[in-house]
Design an enzyme around this catalytic site. Structure first.
Site, PDB file in Angstrom:
ATOM      1  N   GLU A  55      -1.243  -1.986  -1.337  1.00 50.61           N
ATOM      2  CA  GLU A  55      -2.017  -1.184  -0.577  1.00 50.61           C
ATOM      3  C   GLU A  55      -2.333   0.317  -1.200  1.00 50.61           C
ATOM      4  O   GLU A  55      -3.185   0.954  -1.387  1.00 50.61           O
ATOM      5  CB  GLU A  55      -1.512  -1.011   0.837  1.00 50.61           C
ATOM      6  CG  GLU A  55      -1.579  -2.568   1.689  1.00 50.61           C
ATOM      7  CD  GLU A  55      -0.053  -2.889   1.286  1.00 50.61           C
ATOM      8  OE1 GLU A  55       0.375  -3.218   0.272  1.00 50.61           O
ATOM      9  OE2 GLU A  55       0.489  -3.352   2.498  1.00 50.61           O
ATOM     10  N   CYS A  89       3.556   2.197   3.797  1.00 51.83           N
ATOM     11  CA  CYS A  89       2.082   2.098   3.570  1.00 51.83           C
ATOM     12  C   CYS A  89       1.233   2.449   5.124  1.00 51.83           C
ATOM     13  O   CYS A  89       0.148   2.956   5.088  1.00 51.83           O
ATOM     14  CB  CYS A  89       1.483   0.726   3.141  1.00 51.83           C
ATOM     15  SG  CYS A  89       2.123   0.444   1.497  1.00 51.83           S
TER      16      CYS A  89
HETATM   17  N1  THU Z   1       4.733  -5.166  -0.814  1.00 51.92           N
HETATM   18  C1  THU Z   1       3.591  -4.734  -0.943  1.00 51.92           C
HETATM   19  O1  THU Z   1       2.938  -4.668  -2.167  1.00 51.92           O
HETATM   20  N2  THU Z   1       2.752  -4.422   0.218  1.00 51.92           N
HETATM   21  C2  THU Z   1       3.298  -4.826   1.382  1.00 51.92           C
HETATM   22  O2  THU Z   1       2.556  -4.646   2.410  1.00 51.92           O
HETATM   23  C3  THU Z   1       4.596  -5.542   1.547  1.00 51.92           C
HETATM   24  C4  THU Z   1       5.492  -5.081   0.289  1.00 51.92           C
HETATM   25  C5  THU Z   1       5.565  -5.251  -2.008  1.00 51.92           C
HETATM   26  C6  THU Z   1       6.672  -4.425  -2.434  1.00 51.92           C
HETATM   27  C7  THU Z   1       7.184  -5.299  -3.452  1.00 51.92           C
HETATM   28  O3  THU Z   1       6.907  -5.182  -4.872  1.00 51.92           O
HETATM   29  C8  THU Z   1       7.309  -6.950  -2.729  1.00 51.92           C
HETATM   30  O4  THU Z   1       6.241  -6.615  -2.024  1.00 51.92           O
HETATM   31  C9  THU Z   1       8.575  -6.998  -1.951  1.00 51.92           C
HETATM   32  O5  THU Z   1       8.762  -6.067  -0.877  1.00 51.92           O
END
Ligand code: THU
Length: 134
Positions: A55, A89
């Site tokens: 995000e 985020c």
């Molecule tokens: N992650 C995201 O990209 N967005 C989210 O809303 C939740 C978590 C990613 C961060 C990390 O690379 C992986 O998911 C595990 O936490």
């Protein structure tokens, strides 16, 4: 705006996820008020803490090109229910896309929509910086 189409575009963005440590691949996109779409995926780093969520990648891409008004933030992952944005985020979305609809989805295109205030009430914001503890 066709929500299912946006989810499909976020699923396509997820293919670029760099997630060799968690193996949790996430796709995202933001839609500006003028209808432009900026996609993102999570980008992990061997130091773990420098990982950036999908995000924020999408939102920062848009902000770095001068976009400031957002209609949608979409996030999608391979989860049994929908994928919700993490706390960091939520803070960033609340500050930079306060009017957006947040679309939380999974690969089956099941989705839920929320306003930033619903997912992150009482967010810290620029106004708070004016009250220097007094
Ligand atoms: N992650 C995201 O990209 N967005 C989210 O809303 C939740 C978590 C990613 C961060 C990390 O690379 C992986 O998911 C595990 O936490």
């Amino acid at each position: 705006m066709d929500i299912q189409n946006l989810i499909q575009q976020a699923i396509a963005a997820r293919k670029f996820a760099i997630a060799p440590y968690s193996h949790f691949e996430v796709g995202a996109l933001v839609v500006t008020d003028s209808g432009k779409i900026f996609t993102g995926c999570n980008i992990e780093n061997s130091t773990y803490g420098l990982t950036v969520c999908a995000e924020r990648v999408a939102l920062f891409k848009a902000l770095s090109e001068g976009e400031t008004m957002f209609k949608y933030v979409v996030v999608v992952a391979n989860t049994p229910t929908v994928c919700y944005p993490c706390g960091s985020c939520r803070q960033v979305i609340s500050e930079f896309a306060p009017k957006a609809e947040i679309i939380c989805a999974n690969l089956q295109s099941v989705y839920e929509t929320y306003k930033p205030q619903e997912l992150f009430p009482h967010a810290f914001g620029p106004e708070d910086l004016k009250h220097n503890g007094g």
